[in-house]
Motif scaffolding. Sequence first.
Motif, PDB file in Angstrom:
ATOM      1  N   SER A   1       2.403   5.968  -7.468  1.00 54.62           N
ATOM      2  CA  SER A   1       1.271   7.070  -7.977  1.00 54.62           C
ATOM      3  C   SER A   1       1.725   8.450  -7.947  1.00 54.62           C
ATOM      4  O   SER A   1       1.598   9.182  -8.612  1.00 54.62           O
ATOM      5  CB  SER A   1       0.035   6.738  -7.050  1.00 54.62           C
TER       6      SER A   1
ATOM      7  N   ILE B   1     -14.459  10.579  -5.235  1.00 53.75           N
ATOM      8  CA  ILE B   1     -13.324   9.831  -5.441  1.00 53.75           C
ATOM      9  C   ILE B   1     -12.288  10.530  -6.185  1.00 53.75           C
ATOM     10  O   ILE B   1     -11.000  10.916  -5.747  1.00 53.75           O
ATOM     11  CB  ILE B   1     -13.482   8.298  -5.647  1.00 53.75           C
ATOM     12  N   ASP B   2     -12.612  10.686  -7.299  1.00 49.14           N
ATOM     13  CA  ASP B   2     -11.609  11.280  -8.279  1.00 49.14           C
ATOM     14  C   ASP B   2     -11.169  12.936  -8.048  1.00 49.14           C
ATOM     15  O   ASP B   2     -10.373  13.472  -8.359  1.00 49.14           O
ATOM     16  CB  ASP B   2     -12.136  11.028  -9.726  1.00 49.14           C
TER      17      ASP B   2
ATOM     18  N   ARG C   1     -11.556   1.408  -4.144  1.00 50.14           N
ATOM     19  CA  ARG C   1     -11.170   2.975  -3.636  1.00 50.14           C
ATOM     20  C   ARG C   1     -12.226   3.415  -2.866  1.00 50.14           C
ATOM     21  O   ARG C   1     -13.079   3.483  -3.439  1.00 50.14           O
ATOM     22  CB  ARG C   1     -11.034   3.693  -5.178  1.00 50.14           C
ATOM     23  N   HIS C   2     -11.709   3.981  -1.666  1.00 52.61           N
ATOM     24  CA  HIS C   2     -12.597   4.685  -0.870  1.00 52.61           C
ATOM     25  C   HIS C   2     -11.686   5.330   0.111  1.00 52.61           C
ATOM     26  O   HIS C   2     -10.520   4.959   0.179  1.00 52.61           O
ATOM     27  CB  HIS C   2     -13.580   3.710   0.012  1.00 52.61           C
TER      28      HIS C   2
ATOM     29  N   SER D   1      -5.542  11.415  -3.496  1.00 50.08           N
ATOM     30  CA  SER D   1      -5.803  10.272  -4.511  1.00 50.08           C
ATOM     31  C   SER D   1      -4.775   9.571  -4.646  1.00 50.08           C
ATOM     32  O   SER D   1      -4.937   8.224  -5.113  1.00 50.08           O
ATOM     33  CB  SER D   1      -6.174  10.789  -5.753  1.00 50.08           C
TER      34      SER D   1
ATOM     35  N   ILE E   1      -5.365   6.953  -1.849  1.00 54.84           N
ATOM     36  CA  ILE E   1      -6.132   6.102  -1.944  1.00 54.84           C
ATOM     37  C   ILE E   1      -5.926   4.985  -3.001  1.00 54.84           C
ATOM     38  O   ILE E   1      -6.216   3.831  -2.741  1.00 54.84           O
ATOM     39  CB  ILE E   1      -7.559   6.783  -2.691  1.00 54.84           C
ATOM     40  N   ALA E   2      -5.063   5.385  -3.970  1.00 50.36           N
ATOM     41  CA  ALA E   2      -4.541   4.286  -5.113  1.00 50.36           C
ATOM     42  C   ALA E   2      -3.715   3.336  -4.148  1.00 50.36           C
ATOM     43  O   ALA E   2      -3.742   1.968  -4.599  1.00 50.36           O
ATOM     44  CB  ALA E   2      -3.688   4.997  -5.966  1.00 50.36           C
TER      45      ALA E   2
ATOM     46  N   GLU F   1      -4.014   2.445  -0.978  1.00 49.24           N
ATOM     47  CA  GLU F   1      -4.790   1.536   0.090  1.00 49.24           C
ATOM     48  C   GLU F   1      -5.498   0.515  -0.712  1.00 49.24           C
ATOM     49  O   GLU F   1      -6.155  -0.398  -0.163  1.00 49.24           O
ATOM     50  CB  GLU F   1      -5.868   2.363   0.875  1.00 49.24           C
ATOM     51  N   ALA F   2      -5.967   0.643  -2.200  1.00 50.52           N
ATOM     52  CA  ALA F   2      -6.747   0.055  -2.904  1.00 50.52           C
ATOM     53  C   ALA F   2      -6.032  -1.399  -3.117  1.00 50.52           C
ATOM     54  O   ALA F   2      -6.862  -2.513  -3.262  1.00 50.52           O
ATOM     55  CB  ALA F   2      -7.104   0.731  -4.301  1.00 50.52           C
TER      56      ALA F   2
ATOM     57  N   THR G   1       0.764  -1.172   0.096  1.00 53.11           N
ATOM     58  CA  THR G   1      -0.090   0.092   0.074  1.00 53.11           C
ATOM     59  C   THR G   1       1.010   1.214   0.271  1.00 53.11           C
ATOM     60  O   THR G   1       0.918   2.176  -0.682  1.00 53.11           O
ATOM     61  CB  THR G   1      -0.921  -0.070   1.112  1.00 53.11           C
TER      62      THR G   1
END
Length: 312
Positions: free
Chosen positions: A72, A158-159, A139-140, A126, A129-130, A132-133, A65
């Motif tokens: 990212s 989200i975006d 994605r949350h 963001s 988030i990428a 943790e996904a 993560t």
Amino acid sequence: MPVSEATAFAPATVGNVGVGFDILGHAFGVIGDRVRAARVAEPGVRIRAVTGIAGPLPLEPGLNTAGQAVLSLVGAAAPPFGIELTIEKGIPLGSGLGGSAASAVAAVVAANALLDAPLPAIELLSHAIAGEAVASGARHADNIAPALFGGLVLTVGIDHPHVKQIPVPAAVRCVLLRPHMFLATQQARGILTRLVDLSDVVWQTANLAGFLAGCFTNDLPLIRAAFEDVMIEPQRAKLIPGFRQAKRAALGADALGCSISGAGPAVFAWCEERHAEAVRAAMLAAFRAEGVDCDHWVAPVGGDGARILERR
Ligand code: HSE
């Protein structure tokens, strides 16, 4: 002077806060993860080591993560150097305390500090988030946003997320118990039905709105009345031995409400400060009666988000 090394801390978080599945969460800074980011000559991202209380975690950046979050960030910022991460886990894996989010957030905050032109915190969201996904499969931001910003946080979108910190009545405390078991987030998400009864949607909507209104207006009876997750908790309760008993015990000790922290197995209750020790004792006794040992904490709701501990 360029920053060659930075260490960041990000707190544990209570996701969902019962009524806000995937969109509402609060920081719980008693424990957290630390990540050190260092400039290296070789371009790209690499993970030097993962230490602390977690079991073995992947060192391959795209599978980790923290690593994915920084990949990212690096994809967006294109720094003229590589970044090496050292991750120190203070949050147990598969606990429902937002460990994946904390690592992702601490990693992007530390890596961002190395950049010649660091990004504003909202732009880090963001990337975290990428990251943790990778662990949760979706994605949350209910763990990411409070880990980054602190407090009780509602995230809309989200975006292009809107992040709103929600005031919490000063008298409220969070009692948090972590049963000594592992529950994979992907498993706890995988069991959720895709079809929800319309009447449950109505109740959940009313409860989320009532909960937030109660927070804004310091209305503890409204928070108590609205503190019921009718959609997600009933599906997950069976995954956590002792949860139903602990919830009954918390409410019997005058908690405002009790639910599963994130995907579980951690369980939290909100209560007035004067009831906190009784709520803790009642929940612990209920878990123990089912043969389940727990770590346990009491703290104010929210608190600080991620921060740089050291830079040089
Ligand atoms: N909101 C998420 C869930 C938190 O309940 O599955 C864990 O990623």
